[in-house]
Design a protein around this motif. Structure first.
Motif, PDB file in Angstrom:
ATOM      1  N   ASP A 132     -10.014   8.759  -3.289  1.00 16.39           N
ATOM      2  CA  ASP A 132      -9.655   9.977  -4.004  1.00 16.39           C
ATOM      3  C   ASP A 132     -10.158  11.118  -3.079  1.00 16.39           C
ATOM      4  O   ASP A 132     -11.302  11.389  -3.706  1.00 16.39           O
ATOM      5  N   ARG A 149       0.951  -0.994  -0.206  1.00 19.62           N
ATOM      6  CA  ARG A 149       0.260   0.320  -0.567  1.00 19.62           C
ATOM      7  C   ARG A 149       0.715   1.284   0.254  1.00 19.62           C
ATOM      8  O   ARG A 149       0.880   1.794  -0.754  1.00 19.62           O
ATOM      9  N   LYS A 180       0.867   3.802  -3.206  1.00 20.52           N
ATOM     10  CA  LYS A 180       0.249   5.707  -2.621  1.00 20.52           C
ATOM     11  C   LYS A 180       1.560   6.778  -2.542  1.00 20.52           C
ATOM     12  O   LYS A 180       1.243   7.382  -3.971  1.00 20.52           O
TER      13      LYS A 180
END
Length: 447
Positions: A359, A265, A269
């Motif tokens: 988002d 993750r 990101k």
């Protein structure tokens, strides 16, 4: 071959390398063996019978105990690379019987002069000079041999194997942060490191990002050192800018980054913040411009099927495999190929699970969103509707004219009308309509 093996000191198991006057002879003998094995299938078979790989591994371990033997080590590694490339049985022998992964990893570690600060974390010396040409060549040969030996190593079945691959990944991270004597050599070194990282099980790639200490000034994200990931991103963009040999030069790093993003993750990101930052200016098409996003979107319509598939997959994973998010950054036209292949033309998301953090759109994007053309993915001023001034009879005439044109093209087999099935995949129009009608009838019957 046996004479050359004797001259290369491959037949002496116990005797150490001591007589420096013999070193040039050993090097030349190894060079001759490289040429013979590369050009002769008979020599390749004979090398298995003579157990040449085991002798080379033994010589390589002797080189670890001595200084000033870089030439011997380099051609020993090159010969192991050739044997593992040209003979699959030797590749299996190296991995299963001769502990080839461990031996070659140690050779790579010594070539890079790795110093450990803790498990799976090498010391980072910013003032360290670049590798010498000999050290770089040795490291490159070790990387190439390891690549062959670790093919098909996605499934890790034991704790020892997991440790070995994590240890290797930590060395490869150090390799990415290391420079060679020239820019070309540095790129070759990093390219081979990336190829090898593609063989490392993705569960072991978390060592590419270490917790960042206070004194480190490298690129950080969520407290993790992202220096190696930034090197990978810079390498990817450099290969895109070359504009040629995408399949050989670009797809390995794109595949690696895709798998890292899918599994880890923090890496996803960090990379998304670099590649797909929040949209502000949507006045240009997604494929127009000089940003990394623009370059990757252009690759989504590349003539090479493999290149456009991996570029689209990379962006799709950055968008957490959500169709609506992908279309926001690429437009429907650029993403249609991926969506058709994945059966997602009707929307939805991919098979993998990602975190639920949402988002956030910028105010500039929110204000422009109503006027964004979903096909091209950019802002368009509202166009006058040519049908506004038509009568109903004129509209019906134009509609029938269009239907007849499509019907003629279809009958002449110049086009084949397609539709989207309920599951999101493409099918001939008649079949797609039939399935929708069947589903509608079944749902009404159940009511």
């Amino acid at each position: 071959m046996q004479i050359l093996m004797k001259l290369a000191k491959l037949d002496t198991v116990e005797d150490p390398l001591e007589t420096e006057s013999e070193f040039p002879v050993i090097v030349e003998a190894l060079k001759c063996l490289c040429n013979i094995i590369f050009n002769s299938s008979v020599a390749q078979k004979l090398s298995l019978e003579l157990n040449l790989a085991a002798m080379l591994c033994n010589l390589l371990q002797k080189c670890q105990e001595r200084q000033l033997v870089d030439d011997i080590k380099c051609f020993d590694l090159r010969l192991l690379f050739l044997l593992s490339l040209l003979h699959t049985d030797i590749r299996s022998q190296l991995r299963q019987e001769l502990q080839g992964v461990q031996v070659l990893t140690q050779a790579l570690e010594s070539s890079l002069s790795v110093r450990w600060t803790e498990e799976y974390k090498a010391a980072e010396d910013r003032d360290r000079p670049p590798l010498s040409l000999q050290e770089t060549d040795c490291a490159i040969e070790a990387l190439k041999a390891l690549f062959n030996v670790t093919l098909d190593s996605w499934n890790v079945h034991s704790k020892n194997e997991s440790h070995q691959f994590r240890y290797m990944a930590a060395i490869l991270r150090h390799c990415l942060l290391t420079t060679g004597p020239t820019e070309e050599k540095t790129e070759e070194l990093h390219s081979n490191a990336i190829n090898l990282l593609s063989n490392v099980p993705v569960s072991c790639l978390d060592v590419l990002i270490n917790p960042s200490s206070q004194e480190e000034t490298d690129i950080k994200y969520n407290g993790m050192n992202m220096g190696a990931i930034q090197i990978l991103l810079d390498f990817m963009e450099k290969r895109i800018d070359k504009g040629s040999s995408y399949r050989e030069g670009l797809t390995p790093v794109l595949s690696l980054l895709t798998e890292c993003c899918r599994t880890h993750r923090n890496i996803r990101k960090f990379i998304k913040a670099q590649v797909l930052p929040p949209l502000r200016d949507v006045s240009n098409r997604p494929e127009v411009g000089t940003t990394v996003r623009n370059k990757l979107v252009r690759l989504m319509t590349h003539v090479d099927l493999g290149v456009k598939q991996i570029a689209a997959e990379f962006l799709f994973v950055l968008c957490k495999e959500r169709v609506d998010s992908l279309l926001k950054y690429t437009g429907y036209g650029n993403a249609a190929g991926l969506l058709a292949a994945r059966g997602l033309l009707a929307g939805g998301r991919g098979d993998h699970w990602y975190s639920d953090d949402e988002d956030t759109d910028t105010e500039e994007y929110k204000s422009a969103k109503p006027n964004i053309n979903l096909i091209t993915g950019h802002l368009e001023e509202p166009m006058p509707n040519p049908m506004d001034e038509m009568t109903e009879e004129q509209k019906e005439y134009e509609a029938m004219k269009l239907v007849n044109m499509f019907d003629k093209l279809s009958r002449d087999e110049l086009i084949k009308p397609m539709g989207v099935r309920p599951d999101g995949t493409m099918a001939p129009l008649e079949e797609a309509v039939s399935q929708y009608q069947t589903n509608k009838q079944e749902s009404s019957d159940s009511d």
